[in-house]
Scaffold this motif. Sequence first.
Motif, PDB file in Angstrom:
ATOM      1  N   THR A 153       9.799  -2.364   5.719  1.00 36.28           N
ATOM      2  CA  THR A 153      10.213  -1.624   6.915  1.00 36.28           C
ATOM      3  C   THR A 153       9.226  -1.850   8.061  1.00 36.28           C
ATOM      4  OG1 THR A 153       9.020   0.340   6.154  1.00 36.28           O
ATOM      5  CG2 THR A 153      11.348   0.170   5.559  1.00 36.28           C
ATOM      6  N   GLN A 154       8.142  -2.536   7.745  1.00 36.60           N
ATOM      7  CA  GLN A 154       7.091  -2.783   8.737  1.00 36.60           C
ATOM      8  C   GLN A 154       6.355  -4.046   8.285  1.00 36.60           C
ATOM      9  OE1 GLN A 154       4.631   0.669   8.993  1.00 36.60           O
ATOM     10  NE2 GLN A 154       3.114  -0.292  10.294  1.00 36.60           N
ATOM     11  N   ALA A 155       6.094  -4.948   9.203  1.00 39.09           N
ATOM     12  CA  ALA A 155       5.427  -6.204   8.823  1.00 39.09           C
ATOM     13  C   ALA A 155       3.960  -5.944   8.488  1.00 39.09           C
ATOM     14  CB  ALA A 155       5.532  -7.207   9.958  1.00 39.09           C
ATOM     15  N   PRO A 156       3.484  -6.396   7.320  1.00 36.39           N
ATOM     16  CA  PRO A 156       2.058  -6.232   7.000  1.00 36.39           C
ATOM     17  C   PRO A 156       1.213  -7.257   7.755  1.00 36.39           C
ATOM     18  CG  PRO A 156       3.171  -7.384   5.215  1.00 36.39           C
ATOM     19  CD  PRO A 156       4.219  -7.079   6.252  1.00 36.39           C
ATOM     20  N   THR A 157      -0.086  -7.000   7.860  1.00 35.78           N
ATOM     21  CA  THR A 157      -0.993  -7.973   8.467  1.00 35.78           C
ATOM     22  C   THR A 157      -1.021  -9.220   7.585  1.00 35.78           C
ATOM     23  OG1 THR A 157      -2.342  -6.147   9.240  1.00 35.78           O
ATOM     24  CG2 THR A 157      -3.353  -8.328   9.315  1.00 35.78           C
ATOM     25  N   PRO A 158      -0.750 -10.411   8.151  1.00 33.22           N
ATOM     26  CA  PRO A 158      -0.693 -11.606   7.305  1.00 33.22           C
ATOM     27  C   PRO A 158      -2.001 -11.857   6.550  1.00 33.22           C
ATOM     28  CG  PRO A 158       0.167 -12.071   9.491  1.00 33.22           C
ATOM     29  CD  PRO A 158      -0.455 -10.712   9.550  1.00 33.22           C
ATOM     30  N   ARG A 159      -1.870 -12.172   5.270  1.00 35.08           N
ATOM     31  CA  ARG A 159      -2.977 -12.586   4.410  1.00 35.08           C
ATOM     32  C   ARG A 159      -4.124 -11.585   4.367  1.00 35.08           C
ATOM     33  NH1 ARG A 159      -4.127 -18.606   3.096  1.00 35.08           N
ATOM     34  NH2 ARG A 159      -4.338 -17.429   1.178  1.00 35.08           N
ATOM     35  N   ALA A 160      -3.793 -10.307   4.482  1.00 39.59           N
ATOM     36  CA  ALA A 160      -4.848  -9.284   4.452  1.00 39.59           C
ATOM     37  C   ALA A 160      -4.427  -8.137   3.547  1.00 39.59           C
ATOM     38  CB  ALA A 160      -5.102  -8.753   5.861  1.00 39.59           C
ATOM     39  N   VAL A 161      -5.293  -7.796   2.614  1.00 36.00           N
ATOM     40  CA  VAL A 161      -5.012  -6.664   1.728  1.00 36.00           C
ATOM     41  C   VAL A 161      -5.593  -5.411   2.384  1.00 36.00           C
ATOM     42  CG1 VAL A 161      -5.221  -5.788  -0.623  1.00 36.00           C
ATOM     43  CG2 VAL A 161      -5.056  -8.225  -0.233  1.00 36.00           C
ATOM     44  N   THR A 162      -4.891  -4.928   3.409  1.00 32.05           N
ATOM     45  CA  THR A 162      -5.409  -3.837   4.244  1.00 32.05           C
ATOM     46  C   THR A 162      -5.447  -2.504   3.518  1.00 32.05           C
ATOM     47  OG1 THR A 162      -3.168  -3.649   5.089  1.00 32.05           O
ATOM     48  CG2 THR A 162      -4.718  -4.869   6.427  1.00 32.05           C
ATOM     49  N   ASP A 163      -4.704  -2.386   2.388  1.00 31.23           N
ATOM     50  CA  ASP A 163      -4.698  -1.111   1.663  1.00 31.23           C
ATOM     51  C   ASP A 163      -6.114  -0.725   1.238  1.00 31.23           C
ATOM     52  OD1 ASP A 163      -2.014  -1.175   1.983  1.00 31.23           O
ATOM     53  OD2 ASP A 163      -1.523  -1.678  -0.087  1.00 31.23           O
ATOM     54  N   ASN A 164      -6.964  -1.717   1.004  1.00 30.76           N
ATOM     55  CA  ASN A 164      -8.328  -1.438   0.547  1.00 30.76           C
ATOM     56  C   ASN A 164      -9.169  -0.771   1.638  1.00 30.76           C
ATOM     57  OD1 ASN A 164      -7.419  -2.766  -1.676  1.00 30.76           O
ATOM     58  ND2 ASN A 164      -8.682  -4.581  -1.436  1.00 30.76           N
ATOM     59  N   ASP A 165      -8.688  -0.826   2.881  1.00 27.40           N
ATOM     60  CA  ASP A 165      -9.425  -0.212   3.997  1.00 27.40           C
ATOM     61  C   ASP A 165      -9.113   1.283   4.136  1.00 27.40           C
ATOM     62  OD1 ASP A 165     -10.263  -2.792   4.507  1.00 27.40           O
ATOM     63  OD2 ASP A 165      -8.708  -3.166   6.008  1.00 27.40           O
ATOM     64  N   LEU A 166      -8.279   1.798   3.243  1.00 25.93           N
ATOM     65  CA  LEU A 166      -7.840   3.205   3.326  1.00 25.93           C
ATOM     66  C   LEU A 166      -8.172   3.908   2.011  1.00 25.93           C
ATOM     67  CD1 LEU A 166      -4.316   2.263   4.715  1.00 25.93           C
ATOM     68  CD2 LEU A 166      -6.173   3.224   6.083  1.00 25.93           C
ATOM     69  N   PRO A 167      -9.461   4.069   1.693  1.00 22.94           N
ATOM     70  CA  PRO A 167      -9.843   4.533   0.351  1.00 22.94           C
ATOM     71  C   PRO A 167      -9.396   5.953   0.013  1.00 22.94           C
ATOM     72  CG  PRO A 167     -11.758   4.495   1.797  1.00 22.94           C
ATOM     73  CD  PRO A 167     -10.644   3.825   2.544  1.00 22.94           C
ATOM     74  N   ASN A 168      -9.076   6.767   1.018  1.00 19.43           N
ATOM     75  CA  ASN A 168      -8.644   8.147   0.737  1.00 19.43           C
ATOM     76  C   ASN A 168      -7.124   8.300   0.717  1.00 19.43           C
ATOM     77  OD1 ASN A 168     -11.249   9.524   0.578  1.00 19.43           O
ATOM     78  ND2 ASN A 168     -11.467   8.909   2.710  1.00 19.43           N
ATOM     79  N   GLN A 169      -6.428   7.184   0.953  1.00 15.20           N
ATOM     80  CA  GLN A 169      -4.968   7.233   0.985  1.00 15.20           C
ATOM     81  C   GLN A 169      -4.411   6.854  -0.391  1.00 15.20           C
ATOM     82  OE1 GLN A 169      -3.276   5.783   4.647  1.00 15.20           O
ATOM     83  NE2 GLN A 169      -1.490   4.967   3.590  1.00 15.20           N
ATOM     84  N   GLY A 170      -3.329   7.502  -0.795  1.00 13.10           N
ATOM     85  CA  GLY A 170      -2.663   7.137  -2.047  1.00 13.10           C
ATOM     86  C   GLY A 170      -1.689   6.006  -1.778  1.00 13.10           C
ATOM     87  N   ILE A 171      -1.982   4.817  -2.280  1.00 13.73           N
ATOM     88  CA  ILE A 171      -1.157   3.650  -1.962  1.00 13.73           C
ATOM     89  C   ILE A 171       0.008   3.543  -2.934  1.00 13.73           C
ATOM     90  CG2 ILE A 171      -1.129   1.142  -1.698  1.00 13.73           C
ATOM     91  CD1 ILE A 171      -2.734   2.664   0.475  1.00 13.73           C
TER      92      ILE A 171
END
Length: 361
Positions: free
Chosen positions: A80-98
Motif C-alpha cells: 500500500t506504500q512503496a518501501p525505500t529501495p534496498r533498505a531494511v528500514t524496519d530496523n530503524d524503529l526499535p520500539n515499533q511492533g513490525i
Amino acid sequence: MDVKQWITTQAQALGFADCGFLSVHHPLFAQQMQQLQLWLDKGYEGQLQFMHNNHHLRANPAELVEGAKTIISVRMDYLTQAPTPRAVTDNDLPNQGIIARYARGRDYHKTMRGRLKQLALKIESMLPEWQHLNIGSEQDFVFRPFSDSAPIFERPIADAAGLGWTGKHTLLINKQAGSFFVLGELFISLELPDDAPVTEHCGSCSACIDICPTQAIIAPYELNASACISYLTIEHDGTIDLKYRRAIGNRVFGCDDCQLICPWNRYANITPVEDFAPRNNLDKSSLLDLWQWQEADFMKNTQGSPLRRTGYVNFLRNIAIGLGNAPASQEVIEQLQSKLGVHSEMLDEHINWALSEQAEK
C-alpha cells in the motif's frame, strides 16, 4: 490463445496483477515431490506437519478437483506504500511492533478466493461462445478456487506458468513487479495451452541470503523454514529457541527483510485492492501499544486478519521478545512485569528472558 487473453483481461479487472496457465498433468509435480522429500529429510519444516500429508494430491493435482484440466495461477500485489529501495528500514524503529506488509489489512486468502470465484463465473458465462473451440466448453463446467488452502505446489506452479522466477530466498520474483505479491489458483475444466516459464534474473546477487537475520536461507534456493522469522512468529507454537530471540528483533508477525533488500523490488507495484490497507494502526503500532491488548482486544482487532493465526498468547510471546530487544526502558520493564504469572509458563519464560535483556542494557 484468445480465450487465455480474455481470461487474463478479466482477472486484471478483478484486481489480479497477472495470471498464467498450466495443465494439471504437467511434469512439474513429480519433480517437485522429489525436491519436497529431500527438504523434509533435512528437517527444515519445523512444526509444519501438514507438509508430510496428502502427497498423492500434491503429485496429482487432477485428483484434487475431479474434472479439472487447467490451473490458472494468479498473483495479487499487496503493497500500500512503496518501501525505500534496498533498505531494511524496519530496523530503524526499535520500539515499533513490525508486522509483515501482507498481514496489515484483511486476510488475503478470503479476498483471493472470492475474486477467483468471480473470475470463474465470468468464464462460465462465456462457455456458449467458446463451444466451437474444442477446449471442453460443451461439458459441465467445473471450477474451484484456492489460496494457500490445499496441498498445492503454489509457488512452483506460478513459476512454471511464467508469473516470475524463484529467487534465492525461495519467493517468486517478477521482473516488472518484484516480489511483494500473493498467489492463488483457480482449477477449471477447460483445456488450455500451458504458458512458458521465464528466465531467472538473480545472477550473482546474494543480498537476501546475506541480510537474513537468522541465516534461514541455508544456500541459494534452500530455506530452513524452522529458522525463518516468518515461521517462528506465525506458525511455531510454544517456546522460541534462545538462539533466535535477539535476531527476531522487533518483528512480531512475519519478516520482510529478504524482500526489502531485493533490488527487483524497486519495481514493486502499489496494490489496487483496498483489502490490503492497514487496519487498527498495524503499520505503526508501538510494541507497548500491542502489549497492552487484552485477549478481547486481540480478538476484536484481528477479526478477518491473518494475525489471528498466531493466537493471543503466541502473539504476546513475540511482543515480549521485541520488548527484550528494545532500547533500555523502565516503562518496558514495568509493563513486562505486569503480565508475569498471568497466562502461561511458556509466556513467563519469554518475559523473564526479556527482563534479563532489559536489565543487562
